[in-house]
Design a protein around this motif. Structure first.
Motif, PDB file in Angstrom:
ATOM      1  N   ARG A 192     -18.969   6.536  28.204  1.00 41.77           N
ATOM      2  CA  ARG A 192     -19.641   5.553  29.058  1.00 41.77           C
ATOM      3  C   ARG A 192     -20.231   6.180  30.318  1.00 41.77           C
ATOM      4  NH1 ARG A 192     -17.961   0.468  27.743  1.00 41.77           N
ATOM      5  NH2 ARG A 192     -19.983  -0.129  28.650  1.00 41.77           N
ATOM      6  N   LEU A 200     -22.440   7.694  33.124  1.00 38.83           N
ATOM      7  CA  LEU A 200     -23.841   7.582  33.506  1.00 38.83           C
ATOM      8  C   LEU A 200     -24.051   8.377  34.787  1.00 38.83           C
ATOM      9  CD1 LEU A 200     -26.524   6.178  32.686  1.00 38.83           C
ATOM     10  CD2 LEU A 200     -25.947   4.388  34.333  1.00 38.83           C
ATOM     11  N   ASP A 218     -33.206   4.134  36.178  1.00 40.81           N
ATOM     12  CA  ASP A 218     -32.137   3.750  35.245  1.00 40.81           C
ATOM     13  C   ASP A 218     -32.481   4.176  33.821  1.00 40.81           C
ATOM     14  OD1 ASP A 218     -29.592   2.134  34.725  1.00 40.81           O
ATOM     15  OD2 ASP A 218     -31.014   1.151  33.389  1.00 40.81           O
ATOM     16  N   ARG A 235     -30.352   6.966  31.596  1.00 42.36           N
ATOM     17  CA  ARG A 235     -29.786   6.672  30.277  1.00 42.36           C
ATOM     18  C   ARG A 235     -30.357   7.594  29.210  1.00 42.36           C
ATOM     19  NH1 ARG A 235     -26.532   2.398  30.730  1.00 42.36           N
ATOM     20  NH2 ARG A 235     -26.749   1.209  32.655  1.00 42.36           N
ATOM     21  N   ASN A 243     -16.624  -1.529  35.725  1.00 45.25           N
ATOM     22  CA  ASN A 243     -18.072  -1.528  35.958  1.00 45.25           C
ATOM     23  C   ASN A 243     -18.885  -1.463  34.679  1.00 45.25           C
ATOM     24  OD1 ASN A 243     -17.459  -1.398  38.687  1.00 45.25           O
ATOM     25  ND2 ASN A 243     -17.711   0.815  38.804  1.00 45.25           N
ATOM     26  N   ASN A 273     -20.973   0.304  31.832  1.00 51.09           N
ATOM     27  CA  ASN A 273     -21.838   1.486  31.792  1.00 51.09           C
ATOM     28  C   ASN A 273     -22.900   1.392  32.884  1.00 51.09           C
ATOM     29  OD1 ASN A 273     -24.382   2.771  29.644  1.00 51.09           O
ATOM     30  ND2 ASN A 273     -22.883   3.971  30.758  1.00 51.09           N
ATOM     31  N   ALA A 274     -22.449   1.236  34.127  1.00 46.95           N
ATOM     32  CA  ALA A 274     -23.369   1.099  35.254  1.00 46.95           C
ATOM     33  C   ALA A 274     -22.615   1.443  36.532  1.00 46.95           C
ATOM     34  CB  ALA A 274     -23.930  -0.317  35.327  1.00 46.95           C
ATOM     35  N   CYS A 311     -23.195   1.491  41.189  1.00 50.17           N
ATOM     36  CA  CYS A 311     -23.958   1.619  42.416  1.00 50.17           C
ATOM     37  C   CYS A 311     -22.945   1.942  43.502  1.00 50.17           C
ATOM     38  CB  CYS A 311     -24.772   0.368  42.748  1.00 50.17           C
ATOM     39  SG  CYS A 311     -23.804  -1.066  43.233  1.00 50.17           S
TER      40      CYS A 311
END
Length: 373
Positions: free
Chosen positions: A121, A123, A174, A178, A323, A325-326, A328
Motif C-alpha cells: 500500500r 505511496l 497523485d 501512483r 489512511n 492508500n493515501a 497528506c
C-alpha cells in the motif's frame, strides 16, 4: 473550495513531534507527581518477554527485564530504517521521517511472530535527489521541479530500463505518484538536453541552469554527457532503452502527438548536446506497512490469532490501517492520539476492574523508538 475549519497543525520546532508532547505534558505531569506513572526515558527495549504465548514484559538493552501485565507498542514507523524499507517496499530510502523512526516495534513484533498489514500500500512523494554522502534525509532545498502546471516539462522521465512510464505533463501529482509505484525500485531519471536546460524554468529548485550544469559529476544523481549512450552509462540507465525512448519521443515531437502517453506539451526534441540526467528517488513521508491489529488494537499473529498482553497504536501499525492508500501531512497524528487514548482508557478500566494498575512506562528520549509497557 477553501477549508471552513482550520485543520493543519504547524509546530514552531523541527521535528514537530516534541511540540505535540509538550502540549500533552500537562495531562501527564500530575500522574508523574502522584507516582501513578513512572517514565523511563532513554531505556531502549530490545525484546518482548513471553510466557505460554502471552507477552508478560520487555527486556531492555542493558539486560534488565521489566514485567508488565500489558505491553503497548507505540514506536512509530520505519521511515529511517533503510534495511526494513528495502525489504518491505522494494525501493531505496530517501526520507523526511525523523531519525527515531527506526522500525524497532516492527522488529520486536516480527521476532515474536506477529503478522503484518498494509504491505503493497506504500505511496511515495514524487521525486527527490538521491541522498548525498550517506544522509537518508531528502534535500528539500534542491528538489526537482516536477509540478507540471508550475513548470511545463521539457524533459522525459525514464526508468532504469530507459523506458518512459508516464505523461510528464500530467497535472496530477497523485497520478504520477501512483504510476511511480509500478516501476523498478520506484526510481526514475529526468532526461533532457542543452536547449531544455537553457529555455525551461529551472529543473531543480535552488539551482540555475548554470549551477545544475556545474553540479554534474559532483552531486550524486546528476549527470551530463556529449551523447545519449554515454549519459546512460554514467547514470546507470540501459543505453539501448534510453536511445530508443529518446528517438521515439523526438518522433512524437515532430508529429505533434505523443502516441504512448498522450502528453500534450511537446516543446522540442531531446537533441542538442550536452545531454543531462537527474536521478529521482521516491520520497518517504510515512510508512504504510505495520503490525496487524484487531479492532481493539490487540496485535495478531500471522495466522490472525490475537497475542494476549500485546497492543500496538500509531504508525507502528502502518499508515494503511487508518489512511488506506493515501496520505497528506499530519494524517498519522490524529489516529495515533485517538487510538492511543482508546487503548489507554480500555486498559485502565480493565486494570481497575481487576484490582491492579499498569504503572510503568518505558520510552526513548526521541519518543518513537521504544515501546511503552
Amino acid at each position: 473550495m477553501p477549508y471552513r475549519t482550520p485543520r493543519t497543525v504547524h509546530a514552531t520546532t523541527v521535528p514537530g513531534g516534541p511540540a505535540i508532547l509538550d502540549a500533552l505534558r500537562r495531562l501527564l505531569d500530575p500522574h508523574l507527581a502522584a507516582g501513578r506513572v513512572r517514565l523511563l526515558p532513554g531505556v531502549r527495549v530490545t525484546a518482548l518477554v513471553t510466557e505460554h504465548g502471552r507477552v508478560t514484559g520487555v527486556t531492555a538493552e542493558d539486560g534488565t527485564t521489566w514485567p508488565a501485565p500489558v505491553v503497548v507498542l507505540a514506536t512509530g514507523g520505519f521511515g529511517y530504517a533503510p534495511d526494513l524499507f528495502a525489504e518491505l517496499e522494494g525501493a531505496p530510502l530517501t526520507t523526511s521521517a525523523a531519525p527515531t523512526s527506526t522500525g524497532d516495534g516492527l522488529r520486536l513484533g516480527r521476532a515474536a511472530g506477529e503478522g503484518l498489514q498494509g504491505l503493497g500500500r506504500y505511496l511515495p512523494t514524487l521525486g527527490g535527489l538521491p541522498p548525498a554522502e550517506g544522509d537518508l534525509r531528502v534535500d528539500w532545498t534542491h528538489r526537482p521541479h516536477l509540478v507540471a502546471p508550475e513548470r511545463p516539462p521539457w524533459e522525459i522521465y525514464v526508468d532504469r530500463a530507459g523506458r518512459r512510464w508516464v505523461a510528464e505533463d500530467d497535472p496530477s501529482i497523485d497520478r504520477k505518484e501512483r504510476a511511480l509505484v509500478g516501476i523498478d525500485q520506484m526510481t526514475f531519471w529526468m532526461v533532457f538536453d542543452a536547449r531544455a536546460l537553457r529555455e525551461s524554468r529551472p529543473m531543480v529548485h535552488g539551482w540555475s541552469g548554470e549551477q545544475l550544469h556545474a553540479m554534474c559529476g559532483r552531486r550524486r544523481g546528476v549527470h551530463r554527457a556529449g551523447d545519449v549512450g554515454t549519459l546512460a552509462a554514467r547514470a546507470g540507465i540501459d543505453a539501448a532503452g534510453l536511445r530508443e525512448s529518446v528517438a521515439r519521443y523526438n518522433a512524437f515531437v515532430a508529429a505533434g502527438h505523443d502516441g504512448d502517453f498522450g502528453r500534450s506539451h511537446l516543446p522540442a526534441p531531446v537533441a542538442e548536446p550536452p545531454f543531462y540526467a537527474v536521478e529521482n528517488h521516491p520520497v518517504t513521508l510515512i510508512t504504510f506497512a505495520g503490525l496487524d491489529v484487531d479492532e481493539q488494537s490487540r496485535v495478531r499473529r500471522a495466522d490472525g490469532a490475537v497475542i494476549p498482553g500485546l497492543y500496538a497504536v500509531g504508525e507502528v501499525i502502518g499508515a494503511a490501517a487508518v489512511n488506506g492508500n493515501a496520505f497528506c501531512s499530519g494524517m498519522c497524528l490524529t489516529p495515533a492520539m485517538a487510538f492511543g487514548r482508546l487503548v489507554g482508557r480500555a486498559l485502565a478500566a480493565s486494570a481497575h476492574a481487576g484490582g491492579r494498575a499498569v504503572t510503568d512506562a518505558a520510552s526513548s528520549s526521541g519518543g518513537t523508538r521504544n515501546p511503552s509497557t
